[in-house]
Design a protein around this motif. Structure first.
Motif, PDB file in Angstrom:
ATOM      1  N   ARG A 232       1.021  -1.541  -0.200  1.00 11.77           N
ATOM      2  CA  ARG A 232       0.052  -0.041  -0.347  1.00 11.77           C
ATOM      3  C   ARG A 232       0.709   1.026  -0.187  1.00 11.77           C
ATOM      4  N   ASP A 340     -10.670  -9.470  14.474  1.00  9.14           N
ATOM      5  CA  ASP A 340     -10.607  -8.185  15.252  1.00  9.14           C
ATOM      6  C   ASP A 340     -10.187  -9.114  16.677  1.00  9.14           C
ATOM      7  N   GLU A 353     -13.041 -13.531   5.119  1.00  6.59           N
ATOM      8  CA  GLU A 353     -13.843 -13.035   4.213  1.00  6.59           C
ATOM      9  C   GLU A 353     -13.501 -11.451   3.898  1.00  6.59           C
ATOM     10  N   MET A 357     -15.282 -11.351   0.616  1.00  3.80           N
ATOM     11  CA  MET A 357     -15.855 -10.323   0.332  1.00  3.80           C
ATOM     12  C   MET A 357     -15.374  -8.983  -0.139  1.00  3.80           C
ATOM     13  N   ALA A 358     -13.480  -8.917  -0.161  1.00  2.22           N
ATOM     14  CA  ALA A 358     -13.459  -8.039  -0.508  1.00  2.22           C
ATOM     15  C   ALA A 358     -13.164  -8.025  -1.524  1.00  2.22           C
TER      16      ALA A 358
ATOM     17  N   CYS B 259     -16.295   2.211  -0.361  1.00  2.00           N
ATOM     18  CA  CYS B 259     -16.434   0.412   0.239  1.00  2.00           C
ATOM     19  C   CYS B 259     -16.515  -0.994  -0.676  1.00  2.00           C
ATOM     20  N   CYS B 262     -16.386  -5.438   2.538  1.00  2.00           N
ATOM     21  CA  CYS B 262     -15.016  -6.819   2.867  1.00  2.00           C
ATOM     22  C   CYS B 262     -15.679  -7.258   3.982  1.00  2.00           C
ATOM     23  N   GLY B 263     -17.065  -6.617   4.609  1.00  2.00           N
ATOM     24  CA  GLY B 263     -17.899  -7.156   5.691  1.00  2.00           C
ATOM     25  C   GLY B 263     -16.636  -7.137   6.748  1.00  2.00           C
ATOM     26  N   VAL B 264     -15.188  -6.490   7.163  1.00  2.00           N
ATOM     27  CA  VAL B 264     -14.813  -6.112   8.275  1.00  2.00           C
ATOM     28  C   VAL B 264     -16.046  -5.005   9.619  1.00  2.00           C
ATOM     29  N   LYS B 266     -19.857  -5.410  10.033  1.00  2.00           N
ATOM     30  CA  LYS B 266     -19.978  -5.851  10.264  1.00  2.00           C
ATOM     31  C   LYS B 266     -19.550  -6.985  11.943  1.00  2.00           C
ATOM     32  N   ARG B 267     -18.405  -7.643  11.062  1.00  2.00           N
ATOM     33  CA  ARG B 267     -18.148  -8.857  12.082  1.00  2.00           C
ATOM     34  C   ARG B 267     -17.629  -8.519  12.958  1.00  2.00           C
ATOM     35  N   VAL B 268     -17.111  -6.846  13.507  1.00  2.00           N
ATOM     36  CA  VAL B 268     -16.246  -6.109  14.509  1.00  2.00           C
ATOM     37  C   VAL B 268     -17.283  -5.715  15.690  1.00  2.00           C
ATOM     38  N   ARG B 294     -15.858   1.706  16.243  1.00  2.00           N
ATOM     39  CA  ARG B 294     -15.387   0.129  16.076  1.00  2.00           C
ATOM     40  C   ARG B 294     -15.186  -0.070  14.962  1.00  2.00           C
ATOM     41  N   MET B 298     -11.890   0.146  12.776  1.00  2.00           N
ATOM     42  CA  MET B 298     -11.039  -1.571  11.505  1.00  2.00           C
ATOM     43  C   MET B 298     -11.405  -1.492   9.873  1.00  2.00           C
ATOM     44  N   PRO B 300     -10.445  -1.095   6.455  1.00  2.00           N
ATOM     45  CA  PRO B 300      -9.356  -0.641   6.479  1.00  2.00           C
ATOM     46  C   PRO B 300      -9.292   0.181   5.239  1.00  2.00           C
ATOM     47  N   TYR B 301     -10.685   0.959   4.690  1.00  2.00           N
ATOM     48  CA  TYR B 301      -9.865   1.448   3.212  1.00  2.00           C
ATOM     49  C   TYR B 301     -10.216   3.238   4.249  1.00  2.00           C
ATOM     50  N   GLU B 302      -9.576   3.963   3.899  1.00  2.00           N
ATOM     51  CA  GLU B 302      -9.519   5.200   3.586  1.00  2.00           C
ATOM     52  C   GLU B 302     -10.546   5.883   4.010  1.00  2.00           C
ATOM     53  N   ASN B 319      -5.844   3.680   6.689  1.00  2.00           N
ATOM     54  CA  ASN B 319      -5.233   2.183   6.447  1.00  2.00           C
ATOM     55  C   ASN B 319      -4.561   1.847   7.685  1.00  2.00           C
ATOM     56  N   TRP B 320      -5.095   0.690   8.305  1.00  2.00           N
ATOM     57  CA  TRP B 320      -4.761   0.910  10.014  1.00  2.00           C
ATOM     58  C   TRP B 320      -3.005  -0.568   9.798  1.00  2.00           C
ATOM     59  N   LEU B 321      -2.497  -0.610   8.480  1.00  2.00           N
ATOM     60  CA  LEU B 321      -1.301  -1.451   8.677  1.00  2.00           C
ATOM     61  C   LEU B 321      -0.071   0.060   8.989  1.00  2.00           C
TER      62      LEU B 321
END
Ligand code: SF4
Ligand code: SF4
Lengths: 450, 327
Positions: A232, A340, A353, A357-358, B259, B262-264, B266-268, B294, B298, B300-302, B319-321
Motif C-alpha cells: 500500500r 478483531d 471474509e 468479500m473484499a 467501501c 469487505c465485511g469487516v 459487520k464482524r467487529v 469500532r 477497523m 481498512p479503507y481510507e 489504512n490501519w496497517l
C-alpha cells in the motif's frame, strides 16, 4: 526420480485429459520454450531498465526473482529437499496464510507463457481462455518450475476455465477444489465459504503434518499484513507525480506470488524508501503531464504477457500506468485481513471474509450486481488521478468481457475515456496493438491539452 | 460548604486531567491503529465510571442524573451506551478478559438479534411497568401512598429502572443489593432494584441469578444486554424527536464508492449492527448502533466509514496497517 520410475508413474494412472507426450518430445519442447522464455524475461527487464535510466537500485532484487528459472526455483528446491511442502494455487482466493502457517510454501502457478497456449490447444479448443490453455500446455511439457514443484494445488472454482482446469490438472497433481459462492455478500454464502476455509485448514494440516495453531496462524497473518502495508505504501507513492514506471511496480507486485513473503516485504520497503527520496528530489520518471493510465481486466502474467504495459509506456506518445485493477496486480495484496479478536475462530472468519468479500473479481455478483468493482474503479480513478482506462481482455475471458459495457457506462458518466483492448496469447498482434494503443494515448494527450 | 464545593471541583478537574493524560498516553504509546480507539474508549469509560461514583456519593437527586443523560443523548444518541455506561464497561472488561483467555465469542443468531432490536420499545414498556406491578403486589404500600407518588418519588420509582445500568459496580453506599468485601461496597446494575422491588427474601436470589446470568452472557456474547437494554431503548426513543434534527448529531456515515464490502465492519461490531454493512451509503441511522466507532476504526479503507458530529468528521477509517504519524 530416474527415467524409468518416471515412466512407470505416468503409466500407472490413466489420464483422463492430458494426451501422452513422449518424453523426447516433452524435453525438446521444454528446452525451446524455456530458452525463448528466458530470452523474453531478459529482454523485458532490459527494456524496463532502459525506460528509466535512474531506475531504483532496489529493483535489482525483483529482477532477480522475476527470473522464473533462477534463484527462487533453486531456493524452493532446496527447501523441498529439507522436507518442506509446496502448495500451489491458481486463483487469488486460496488462503495463503493457512499455507504459510503450516510451514509450507505458497506459490501461484498461473501461466503467462504464450507458446504453451498452443500446446494447450491439443486438449481444449482455442475458444477457451488462453490463461487456461497456457497452464495446461505448461503442465504438458513440465515447463513451469513452480507448478512442477507444488505438491498439491488449491483450485478455487471461480470461472468455468478454472473449474475445468483443475480437473485437467488432476491427471497429474493432487488438487483441492474450493467451491466459491457467486453471490458474495449474503450471510449464507459467507457461512458456506467459511466452512470451505475451515475444511482447507484441516486438509493442509493433514497434508503437511503440521498443526496450524493460533500462534502460527497469527504469525502468518502478520506476515501478510506487513506485506500489504509495504504494498500500500508503494501504491500511495504512485498517486503523486510518477516516481516509478508502471511496469516496474507491476513486476514487484507479481513477484510476491512466488517469492518469500518476508524477504519480499523487506525489499519492497527498501524500494519505497528509495522512491520517497526520489519524490523529494522531484526526479520524475516521466514528465508529470504524461497521460495517467489505469489497466483493468484479465490478469496479465509475467513473463510473456507483458505486451500491453510495454506498449503503453514505450508508446509514442508515451503513457504511464499509475494503477491497475487486476488479479495479477493490486488485488494480490491490497486488502488486509481484519482480525478483531485473534481467537482461532475469528482469525479463520477474517481470512474467509478477506478472500471472499473484499475481492472485486467479476466472477461475483451480489444483490446489486458487481457494483463493488465499479465503486472501486471509481475510487481508484479519483485517487490515482487516472486520465484514461485500458480495459484489457484476452479472448475467451467471458467475465471481464461481459462486464465491460457496465464499466463503460459508468466511466462515460464521469467523462473518463475507456478503451477496450482485446487480444490473444500471441506476439503477432503487437504491431496492430501498438497503433491502437497509441491512438488512445494520442487522444488522452489531446484532452489533456485543453 | 464553599470549601467542599471547591474540593469537589478540584477533584473533578484532577479526574478530567487524568482522563486526558490517559488519552494522550494512548496516542503516544499505542502504535497499533487498529486498537487505539478501543483503548481510548476504556479511558473515557473509566473516567465516566469515577464521575458517576462521585455523583452517587453526594446523593444528587437521581432525577437530575436522568435528565442529564437524556439531555446528552438528544445530541449524541447512544454515544452514552458505547462510551460512558458502567454496565457497558463491565461487559467490555469481560470482553477483554475473554480475549486474553483466547476464548471465542458467540454471536447471537442474526434473526434473534433483529427481533430483540425490533421489540426494544415493548421491552422498555415492560420494564417501566414492572415497578407498578410490584407496587400493586405490595399490599402495604398500596394502602399508604398513592400510585403516582410512589412511581415518581417513592419506593417504586419508575425511572430508577432506566438509571440502573448506571450503577457502578463499586458504589459509595452499603445496604440493599450490595456486598461488602474488603470494605469496598460492590453492587451490580439492577441488583438493587430487584431486591427493593421484590423484597429481600426472594429478591436476593433473583438478583444473584441475574448477576450470574448476565455475567456469563456478557462473557460469551458481546454486549449482550445492550441488544435490548431499556435505557438504550429510551435513549433511542428520545433521539427520534424530529424537532432536534437541526442540532448537530453524532452518527456513523458510509461512503459507497470507497467501501469494498469487505465485511469487516459487520464482524467487529459488538452489537451486530447489520446496517453498517448492508446499507450502501449515507448515515447509519439504526438506534442499535451505540456509536462505539469500532467499525470505523477497523475498516481498512481510507474514508469509507466516518464518525461525524453534524457536518464535521470526528474520526474516519484509515489504512490501519500504517504506523501512526506523530501527532
Ligand atoms: S469495513 Fe469498510 S470497506 Fe469493509 S464493508 Fe465495512 S464499510 Fe465497507
Ligand atoms: S455499527 Fe460501528 S459504531 Fe455502531 S455499534 Fe457497531 S461497531 Fe460500534
Amino acid at each position: 526420480m530416474n527415467e524409468e520410475e518416471r515412466q512407470m508413474k505416468t503409466k500407472i494412472v490413466e489420464k483422463k485429459y492430458l494426451p501422452e507426450v513422449s518424453q523426447k518430445e516433452k524435453d525438446e519442447l521444454r528446452a525451446t520454450v524455456k530458452a525463448t522464455s528466458q530470452r523474453i524475461i531478459a529482454e523485458n527487464i532490459e527494456r524496463m531498465k532502459k525506460a528509466d535510466p535512474q531506475r531504483p537500485e532496489a529493483l535489482k532484487y525483483f529482477d532477480d526473482i522475476a527470473n522464473l528459472f533462477g534463484k527462487r526455483q533453486e531456493e524452493i528446491e532446496s527447501e523441498k529437499a529439507k522436507g518442506k511442502k509446496v502448495v500451489g494455487y491458481m486463483c487469488l482466493f486460496a488462503p495463503t496464510e493457512l499455507i504459510t502457517a503450516a510451514d509450507a510454501i505458497p506459490v501461484r502457478v498461473n501461466s503467462g507463457w504464450y507458446d504453451t497456449s498452443k500446446l494447450g490447444d491439443r486438449v481444449v479448443p482455442v475458444e477457451v481462455c488462453p490463461v487456461i490453455r497456457s497452464t495446461i500446455g505448461a503442465k504438458m511439457i513440465e515447463l513451469s518450475p513452480f507448478l512442477e514443484q507444488s505438491d498439491a494445488l488449491i483450485s478455487v472454482l471461480t470461472c468455468d476455465g478454472m473449474t475445468k482446469l483443475s480437473e485437467i490438472l488432476s491427471d497429474q497433481k493432487t488438487i483441492w477444489g474450493m467451491n466459491i459462492p457467486r453471490i458474495k455478500d449474503s450471510t449464507q454464502s459467507l457461512r458456506f465459504w467459511n466452512d470451505e476455509i475451515k475444511h482447507m485448514k484441516n486438509q493442509i494440516e493433514k497434508f503437511t503434518g503440521n498443526k496450524i495453531d493460533r500462534k502460527s496462524l497469527k504469525e502468518a497473518i502478520e506476515i501478510s499484513h506487513r506485506a500489504t502495508r509495504a504494498f500500500r505504501r508503494l501504491q500511495k507513492l504512485r498517486k503523486g507525480n510518477p516516481v516509478i514506471m508502471g511496469r516496474d511496480a507491476m513486476l514487484v507486485n507479481q513477484t510476491y506470488q512466488w517469492d518469500d513473503k518476508v524477504r519480499w516485504t523487506d525489499n519492497a520497503e527498501r524500494l519505497c524508501d528509495e522512491l520517497e527520496k526520489r519524490a523529494e528530489r522531484k526526479d520524475w520518471v516521466v514528465s508529470p503531464d504524461t497521460p495517467r493510465v489505469m489497466v483493468t481486466g484479465t490478469p496479465m502474467f509475467w513473463p510473456d504477457n507483458w505486451k500491453l504495459p510495454t506498449l503503453v509506456e514505450e508508446g509514442n506518445p508515451p503513457g504511464i500506468i499509475v494503477a491497475d485493477e487486476q488479479c495479477s496486480g493490486e488485488r494480490i495484496l491490497n486488502d488486509p485481513i481484519g482480525v478483531d479478536e485473534w481467537s482461532m475462530d475469528d482469525m479463520l472468519n477474517a481470512i474467509g471474509e478477506r478472500y471472499l468479500m473484499a475481492s472485486t473479481c467479476p466472477c461475483f455478483t451480489s444483490k446489486d450486481g458487481n457494483e463493488d468493482r465499479i465503486n472501486w474503479l471509481l475510487t481508484k480513478i479519483k485517487e490515482w488521478k487516472v486520465q484514461g482506462v485500458v480495459y484489457y481482455v484476452i479472448r475467451g475471458c467471458m467475465l471481464y468481457a461481459m462486464e465491460y459495457s457496465r464499466v463503460k457506462k459508468v466511466l462515460d458518466k464521469i467523462n473518463v475515456p475507456v478503451y477496450y483492448l482485446d487480444t490473444e496469447y500471441t506476439r503477432e498482434d503487437v504491431g496492430q496493438l501498438k497503433t491502437r494503443v497509441e491512438a488512445f494515448l494520442e487522444m488522452l494527450n489531446a484532452r489533456g491539452d485543453f | 460548604m464553599v470549601g467542599e464545593i471547591i474540593g469537589d471541583i478540584l477533584r473533578l478537574t484532577v479526574l478530567a486531567g487524568l482522563g486526558i493524560a490517559g488519552i494522550v498516553a494512548i496516542l503516544l504509546w499505542k502504535k497499533n491503529l487498529a486498537t487505539r480507539v478501543t483503548f481510548m474508549r476504556f479511558v473515557i469509560q473509566a473516567v465516566a465510571f469515577t464521575v458517576l461514583f462521585y455523583i452517587f456519593s453526594y446523593s444528587v437527586p437521581m432525577l437530575y442524573l436522568l435528565i442529564a443523560v437524556f439531555g446528552l443523548s438528544l445530541f449524541l444518541g447512544r454515544f452514552f451506551c458505547g462510551w460512558l455506561c458502567p454496565f457497558g464497561l463491565i461487559m467490555d472488561l469481560e470482553i477483554m478478559v475473554r480475549k486474553a483467555l483466547k476464548i471465542r465469542h458467540r454471536p447471537l443468531p442474526d434473526k434473534l438479534n433483529i427481533v430483540l432490536h425490533k421489540s426494544r420499545y415493548v421491552i422498555l414498556l415492560v420494564f417501566l411497568l414492572l415497578p407498578a406491578v410490584f407496587w400493586i403486589l405490595d399490599s402495604q404500600e398500596v394502602m399508604v401512598s398513592p400510585l403516582m407518588a410512589q412511581l415518581l418519588a417513592g419506593h417504586y420509582r419508575v425511572y430508577s429502572v432506566i438509571l440502573d445500568p448506571m450503577v457502578p459496580f463499586i458504589v459509595p453506599w452499603s445496604g440493599i443489593g450490595t456486598i461488602n468485601l474488603a470494605s469496598i461496597n460492590f453492587s451490580y446494575p439492577y441488583a438493587q432494584n430487584i431486591v427493593t422491588f421484590i423484597g429481600e427474601n426472594i429478591g436476593i436470589y433473583l438478583a444473584t441469578i441475574f448477576v450470574v446470568v448476565t455475567l456469563i452472557g456478557g462473557f460469551l456474547i458481546r454486549r449482550v444486554w445492550c441488544r435490548f437494554c431499556p435505557t438504550g431503548a429510551s435513549i433511542a426513543a428520545i433521539n427520534r424527536f424530529k424537532g432536534f434534527k437541526r442540532v448537530p448529531l453524532l452518527y456513523v456515515e458510509k461512503d459507497e464508492e470507497k467501501c469494498t464490502k469487505c465485511g469487516v465492519c459487520k464482524r467487529v461490531c459488538s452489537v451486530q449492527v447489520n446496517e453498517v454493512y448492508e446499507q450502501k451509503s449515507g448515515r447509519i441511522g439504526t438506534s442499535q448502533c451505540m456509536l462505539c466507532a469500532r467499525c470505523v476504526e477497523m475498516c481498512p479503507y481510507e474514508g469509507a466509514l466516518k464518525l461525524k458530529l453534524g457536518n464535521k468528521t470526528v474520526f474516519h477509517s484509515r489504512n490501519w496497517l500504517e504506523p501512526p504519524k506523530v501527532e
